[in-house]
Design a protein around this motif. Structure first.
Motif, PDB file in Angstrom:
ATOM      1  N   GLU A 109       0.984  -1.208  -0.182  1.00  0.00           N
ATOM      2  CA  GLU A 109       0.078  -0.022   0.052  1.00  0.00           C
ATOM      3  C   GLU A 109       0.783   1.204   0.062  1.00  0.00           C
ATOM      4  N   LEU A 110       2.042   1.372   0.761  1.00  0.00           N
ATOM      5  CA  LEU A 110       2.935   2.459   0.829  1.00  0.00           C
ATOM      6  C   LEU A 110       3.704   2.564  -0.487  1.00  0.00           C
ATOM      7  N   GLU A 111       3.951   1.607  -1.208  1.00  0.00           N
ATOM      8  CA  GLU A 111       4.623   1.602  -2.487  1.00  0.00           C
ATOM      9  C   GLU A 111       3.679   1.901  -3.545  1.00  0.00           C
ATOM     10  N   ALA A 112       2.633   1.717  -3.388  1.00  0.00           N
ATOM     11  CA  ALA A 112       1.277   2.139  -4.312  1.00  0.00           C
ATOM     12  C   ALA A 112       1.135   3.531  -4.360  1.00  0.00           C
ATOM     13  N   ALA A 113       1.155   3.961  -2.967  1.00  0.00           N
ATOM     14  CA  ALA A 113       0.884   5.566  -2.850  1.00  0.00           C
ATOM     15  C   ALA A 113       2.033   6.205  -3.147  1.00  0.00           C
ATOM     16  N   ALA A 114       3.218   5.623  -3.009  1.00  0.00           N
ATOM     17  CA  ALA A 114       4.357   6.422  -3.352  1.00  0.00           C
ATOM     18  C   ALA A 114       4.501   6.681  -4.957  1.00  0.00           C
ATOM     19  N   PHE A 115       4.054   5.423  -5.667  1.00  0.00           N
ATOM     20  CA  PHE A 115       3.996   5.520  -7.203  1.00  0.00           C
ATOM     21  C   PHE A 115       2.979   6.518  -7.662  1.00  0.00           C
ATOM     22  N   ARG A 116       1.969   6.506  -7.101  1.00  0.00           N
ATOM     23  CA  ARG A 116       0.827   7.461  -7.299  1.00  0.00           C
ATOM     24  C   ARG A 116       1.227   8.840  -7.246  1.00  0.00           C
ATOM     25  N   ALA A 117       1.908   9.035  -6.111  1.00  0.00           N
ATOM     26  CA  ALA A 117       2.514  10.599  -6.000  1.00  0.00           C
ATOM     27  C   ALA A 117       3.650  10.783  -6.976  1.00  0.00           C
ATOM     28  N   LEU A 118       4.346   9.824  -7.376  1.00  0.00           N
ATOM     29  CA  LEU A 118       5.428  10.022  -8.504  1.00  0.00           C
ATOM     30  C   LEU A 118       4.851  10.603  -9.880  1.00  0.00           C
ATOM     31  N   VAL A 119       3.525   9.528 -10.239  1.00  0.00           N
ATOM     32  CA  VAL A 119       3.013   9.879 -11.554  1.00  0.00           C
ATOM     33  C   VAL A 119       2.329  11.171 -11.400  1.00  0.00           C
ATOM     34  N   ASN A 120       1.650  11.545 -10.528  1.00  0.00           N
ATOM     35  CA  ASN A 120       0.913  12.881 -10.034  1.00  0.00           C
ATOM     36  C   ASN A 120       1.861  14.025 -10.363  1.00  0.00           C
ATOM     37  N   HIS A 121       3.199  13.980  -9.601  1.00  0.00           N
ATOM     38  CA  HIS A 121       4.111  14.982  -9.739  1.00  0.00           C
ATOM     39  C   HIS A 121       4.621  15.090 -11.093  1.00  0.00           C
ATOM     40  N   LEU A 122       4.891  14.053 -11.989  1.00  0.00           N
ATOM     41  CA  LEU A 122       5.422  13.976 -13.034  1.00  0.00           C
ATOM     42  C   LEU A 122       4.186  14.590 -14.151  1.00  0.00           C
ATOM     43  N   ARG A 123       2.862  14.367 -13.871  1.00  0.00           N
ATOM     44  CA  ARG A 123       1.936  14.963 -14.622  1.00  0.00           C
ATOM     45  C   ARG A 123       1.841  16.671 -14.728  1.00  0.00           C
ATOM     46  N   GLU A 124       2.241  17.013 -13.120  1.00  0.00           N
ATOM     47  CA  GLU A 124       2.156  18.331 -13.087  1.00  0.00           C
ATOM     48  C   GLU A 124       3.136  19.235 -13.494  1.00  0.00           C
ATOM     49  N   ARG A 125       4.331  18.383 -13.628  1.00  0.00           N
ATOM     50  CA  ARG A 125       5.568  18.977 -13.937  1.00  0.00           C
ATOM     51  C   ARG A 125       5.833  18.677 -15.432  1.00  0.00           C
ATOM     52  N   SER A 126       4.942  19.023 -16.301  1.00  0.00           N
ATOM     53  CA  SER A 126       4.808  18.895 -17.786  1.00  0.00           C
ATOM     54  C   SER A 126       6.008  19.432 -18.378  1.00  0.00           C
ATOM     55  N   ASP A 127       6.500  20.841 -17.849  1.00  0.00           N
ATOM     56  CA  ASP A 127       7.707  21.302 -18.221  1.00  0.00           C
ATOM     57  C   ASP A 127       8.978  20.507 -18.280  1.00  0.00           C
ATOM     58  N   VAL A 128       8.983  19.525 -17.424  1.00  0.00           N
ATOM     59  CA  VAL A 128      10.149  18.536 -17.311  1.00  0.00           C
ATOM     60  C   VAL A 128      10.124  17.757 -18.561  1.00  0.00           C
ATOM     61  N   GLN A 129      11.070  17.907 -19.480  1.00  0.00           N
ATOM     62  CA  GLN A 129      10.756  16.866 -20.452  1.00  0.00           C
ATOM     63  C   GLN A 129      11.465  15.355 -20.074  1.00  0.00           C
ATOM     64  N   ASN A 130      11.135  14.649 -20.899  1.00  0.00           N
ATOM     65  CA  ASN A 130      11.341  13.272 -20.512  1.00  0.00           C
ATOM     66  C   ASN A 130      12.998  13.275 -20.848  1.00  0.00           C
ATOM     67  N   LEU A 131      13.568  13.652 -21.983  1.00  0.00           N
ATOM     68  CA  LEU A 131      14.956  13.888 -21.995  1.00  0.00           C
ATOM     69  C   LEU A 131      15.868  14.420 -20.648  1.00  0.00           C
ATOM     70  N   ASP A 132      15.308  15.393 -20.325  1.00  0.00           N
ATOM     71  CA  ASP A 132      15.781  15.763 -18.877  1.00  0.00           C
ATOM     72  C   ASP A 132      15.937  14.906 -17.743  1.00  0.00           C
ATOM     73  N   LEU A 133      14.795  14.113 -17.774  1.00  0.00           N
ATOM     74  CA  LEU A 133      14.642  12.994 -16.815  1.00  0.00           C
ATOM     75  C   LEU A 133      15.558  12.045 -17.079  1.00  0.00           C
ATOM     76  N   MET A 134      15.831  11.576 -18.288  1.00  0.00           N
ATOM     77  CA  MET A 134      16.724  10.459 -18.757  1.00  0.00           C
ATOM     78  C   MET A 134      18.060  11.034 -18.300  1.00  0.00           C
ATOM     79  N   ASN A 135      18.543  12.145 -18.587  1.00  0.00           N
ATOM     80  CA  ASN A 135      19.768  12.714 -18.210  1.00  0.00           C
ATOM     81  C   ASN A 135      20.162  12.906 -16.876  1.00  0.00           C
ATOM     82  N   LEU A 136      19.302  13.093 -15.987  1.00  0.00           N
ATOM     83  CA  LEU A 136      19.451  13.351 -14.591  1.00  0.00           C
ATOM     84  C   LEU A 136      18.907  12.158 -13.588  1.00  0.00           C
TER      85      LEU A 136
END
Length: 81
Positions: free
Chosen positions: A8-35
């Motif tokens: 349950e905690l892992e699922a909650a952390a996953f949902r938080a990560l997905v929500n964060h990435l949705r909100e930060r659409s300014d961060v490109q996938n290439l940026d994520l891959m590089n960092l």
């Protein structure tokens, strides 16, 4: 910690990560891959692979829509530089 609580905690952390990435659409996938060494596409691939190991049919487009919160092509049109 019991197994169910851990899941349950892992699922909650996953949902938080997905929500964060949705909100930060300014961060490109290439940026994520590089960092971080992974991006939204990696996350959606892992999601689809997890479904496959449980014999739950899921194609790549469905997994991407779950992670992106919209069809991938729409996200690219709206947010990709």
């Amino acid at each position: 910690m019991d197994e169910q609580t851990r899941i349950e905690l892992e699922a909650a952390a996953f949902r938080a990560l997905v929500n964060h990435l949705r909100e930060r659409s300014d961060v490109q996938n290439l940026d994520l891959m590089n960092l971080a060494g992974f991006c939204r596409n990696c996350l959606s691939r892992w999601y689809a692979e997890a479904a496959e190991t449980r014999e739950i049919p899921m194609d790549r487009d469905t997994a991407r829509e779950i992670v992106y919160g919209m069809p991938y092509e729409e996200w690219k049109k709206n947010h990709q530089r």
